[in-house]
Scaffold this active site. Structure first.
Site, PDB file in Angstrom:
ATOM      1  N   CYS A   1       0.801  -1.223   0.000  1.00 30.66           N
ATOM      2  CA  CYS A   1       0.000   0.000   0.000  1.00 30.66           C
ATOM      3  C   CYS A   1       0.834   1.274   0.000  1.00 30.66           C
ATOM      4  O   CYS A   1       0.312   2.351  -0.262  1.00 30.66           O
ATOM      5  CB  CYS A   1      -0.917   0.018   1.219  1.00 30.66           C
ATOM      6  SG  CYS A   1      -0.040   0.040   2.807  1.00 30.66           S
TER       7      CYS A   1
ATOM      8  N   GLU B   1      -6.932  -6.056  -0.972  1.00 33.23           N
ATOM      9  CA  GLU B   1      -6.982  -5.095   0.144  1.00 33.23           C
ATOM     10  C   GLU B   1      -5.896  -4.051  -0.028  1.00 33.23           C
ATOM     11  O   GLU B   1      -4.790  -4.357  -0.488  1.00 33.23           O
ATOM     12  CB  GLU B   1      -6.796  -5.851   1.469  1.00 33.23           C
ATOM     13  CG  GLU B   1      -6.828  -4.983   2.722  1.00 33.23           C
ATOM     14  CD  GLU B   1      -5.431  -4.578   3.212  1.00 33.23           C
ATOM     15  OE1 GLU B   1      -5.347  -3.816   4.196  1.00 33.23           O
ATOM     16  OE2 GLU B   1      -4.423  -5.017   2.601  1.00 33.23           O
TER      17      GLU B   1
ATOM     18  N   ARG C   1      -8.911   1.918  11.793  1.00 36.20           N
ATOM     19  CA  ARG C   1      -8.097   1.379  10.693  1.00 36.20           C
ATOM     20  C   ARG C   1      -8.987   1.225   9.466  1.00 36.20           C
ATOM     21  O   ARG C   1      -9.742   0.256   9.341  1.00 36.20           O
ATOM     22  CB  ARG C   1      -7.500   0.031  11.089  1.00 36.20           C
ATOM     23  CG  ARG C   1      -6.448  -0.485  10.105  1.00 36.20           C
ATOM     24  CD  ARG C   1      -5.876  -1.827  10.549  1.00 36.20           C
ATOM     25  NE  ARG C   1      -4.685  -2.185   9.788  1.00 36.20           N
ATOM     26  CZ  ARG C   1      -3.458  -1.788  10.094  1.00 36.20           C
ATOM     27  NH1 ARG C   1      -3.253  -1.045  11.162  1.00 36.20           N
ATOM     28  NH2 ARG C   1      -2.437  -2.148   9.348  1.00 36.20           N
TER      29      ARG C   1
ATOM     30  N   ARG D   1      -9.542   0.572   5.588  1.00 39.08           N
ATOM     31  CA  ARG D   1      -8.917  -0.076   4.444  1.00 39.08           C
ATOM     32  C   ARG D   1      -9.983  -0.368   3.396  1.00 39.08           C
ATOM     33  O   ARG D   1     -11.144  -0.629   3.725  1.00 39.08           O
ATOM     34  CB  ARG D   1      -8.237  -1.385   4.861  1.00 39.08           C
ATOM     35  CG  ARG D   1      -7.021  -1.202   5.783  1.00 39.08           C
ATOM     36  CD  ARG D   1      -5.871  -0.536   5.048  1.00 39.08           C
ATOM     37  NE  ARG D   1      -4.660  -0.454   5.834  1.00 39.08           N
ATOM     38  CZ  ARG D   1      -4.322   0.580   6.599  1.00 39.08           C
ATOM     39  NH1 ARG D   1      -5.157   1.615   6.701  1.00 39.08           N
ATOM     40  NH2 ARG D   1      -3.194   0.605   7.258  1.00 39.08           N
TER      41      ARG D   1
END
Length: 359
Positions: free
Chosen positions: A75, A122, A166, A168
């Site tokens: 990422c 993801e 968090r 995502r």
């Protein structure tokens, strides 16, 4: 119950694997280049195949036929922090980052060759807005228009499952030519999640000591996790400086009744994003065991994820991983398409999904 097979790309320490094994999936191929992550992975999973390394060097024909492809691809080229750092250093980011940004296209070539029934990808939530949305448009066009998958994606905050903010993005794809009708991934998660008390060492003797994280009859957190006077003074001065300039930079000081900031891979440097208050003296870092709980690899009193590596490597590994309960929720959402009566065997002996309209 019939199961399904999946491959675990950019596997890290197995967060995606945990989620999909929980609904009956069997991992038949793993790819992860980092030797320390592999050490943790092998300590926690029964692996009956060799872990492949650099995905860019993989021969797609050597990857076994599978039902589901899982990939939490790197990422950093797309994250807010990663882009800012690369801009400051005059380095390319996104797809122009040759070392990490183009790894999506390795996922593409594997999907194109094997045509799995489904996949789950993801990444950071900034993926949708990176390069004014152009990066995400390329990804969607590749997966939907070129490869022929019905897509659904959603940014999910893990705070409904874990005491951590968090966010995502998860991208789910199903093969359209197999008659799959994909509903929106309507996973919102609980509105009220647990607090840090659920993952912190109680330090009252109710937990068995686990050196080097805790010690003594009361299983107190080891002194080494308390910030040094020098580091604590530095972080306070740094935060004060940026606050006076109107910036939001600073440390995150939290207690048992709070929800933490996002645990990042840089946590090993100073722990500044999540500092735990202590009744006396300076705050402390989380221990790696608490990080395992914060990411959902451990459930206090029920499981104990093995951590065979140094604290530095453990912080990197948990900070880079996925929130396991979120993946488990998505796996449960996908389960009706992946198990039981949805399968038939084709003439080539391979298991294939039959046309299925979800009620």
């Amino acid at each position: 119950m019939a199961g399904f097979t999946f491959i675990d790309l950019f596997a890290g320490i197995g967060g995606m694997r945990l989620g999909f094994e929980s609904v009956g999936g069997k991992c038949i191929f793993t790819s992860e280049w980092n030797k320390y992550a592999n050490e943790t992975y092998l300590a926690n999973f029964k692996v009956d195949h060799e872990i492949a390394g650099d995905i860019t060097r993989l021969d797609v024909e050597a990857i076994p036929t599978h039902d589901v492809l899982l990939a939490g691809f790197p990422c950093q080229p797309f994250s807010i922090a990663g882009v800012s750092k690369k801009n400051a250093l005059g380095m390319p980011h996104g797809f122009e980052c040759e070392t990490q940004g183009t790894l999506f296209f390795d996922i593409e070539r594997i999907i194109e060759y094997h045509k799995p029934s489904a996949f789950l990808l993801e990444n950071v939530k900034n993926l949708t807005s990176h390069d004014k949305g152009r990066t995400f448009r390329v990804i969607v066009q590749t997966l939907r228009d070129k490869l022929g998958y019905s897509l659904s994606w959603r940014v999910i905050n893990a705070k409904g499952y874990l005491p951590q903010n968090r966010e995502r993005i998860f991208i789910l794809g199903m093969r359209e030519d197999r008659g799959l009708r994909l509903e929106n991934m309507n996973i919102i998660g609980p509105m009220d999640g647990p607090y840090l008390a659920s993952i912190l060492h109680p330090e009252d003797g109710s937990e068995q000591a686990e050196p080097p994280y805790t010690e003594g009859d009361k299983a107190k957190v080891a002194d080494k996790y308390t910030l040094s006077a020098h580091l604590w003074e530095y972080l306070q001065a740094y935060a004060s400086k940026h606050k006076s300039q109107g910036h939001g930079f600073g440390y995150g000081l939290v207690g048992p009744e709070d929800t933490a900031r996002t645990l990042s891979a840089r946590y090993y440097k100073d722990g500044s994003e999540i500092l735990i208050k202590q009744e006396q003296g300076r705050p402390r870092r989380l221990t790696p065991r608490e990080c395992a709980r914060l990411m959902g690899f451990d459930v206090f009193g029920e499981s104990c994820f093995k951590i065979p590596v140094s604290d530095t490597q453990a912080y990197r590994q948990f900070g880079n991983s996925v929130a396991v309960p979120v993946v488990r929720e998505i796996a449960n959402f996908m389960k009706p398409w992946l198990v039981d009566s949805n399968y038939q065997y084709a003439s080539d002996g391979q298991r294939r999904l039959v046309i299925h309209e979800k009620a």
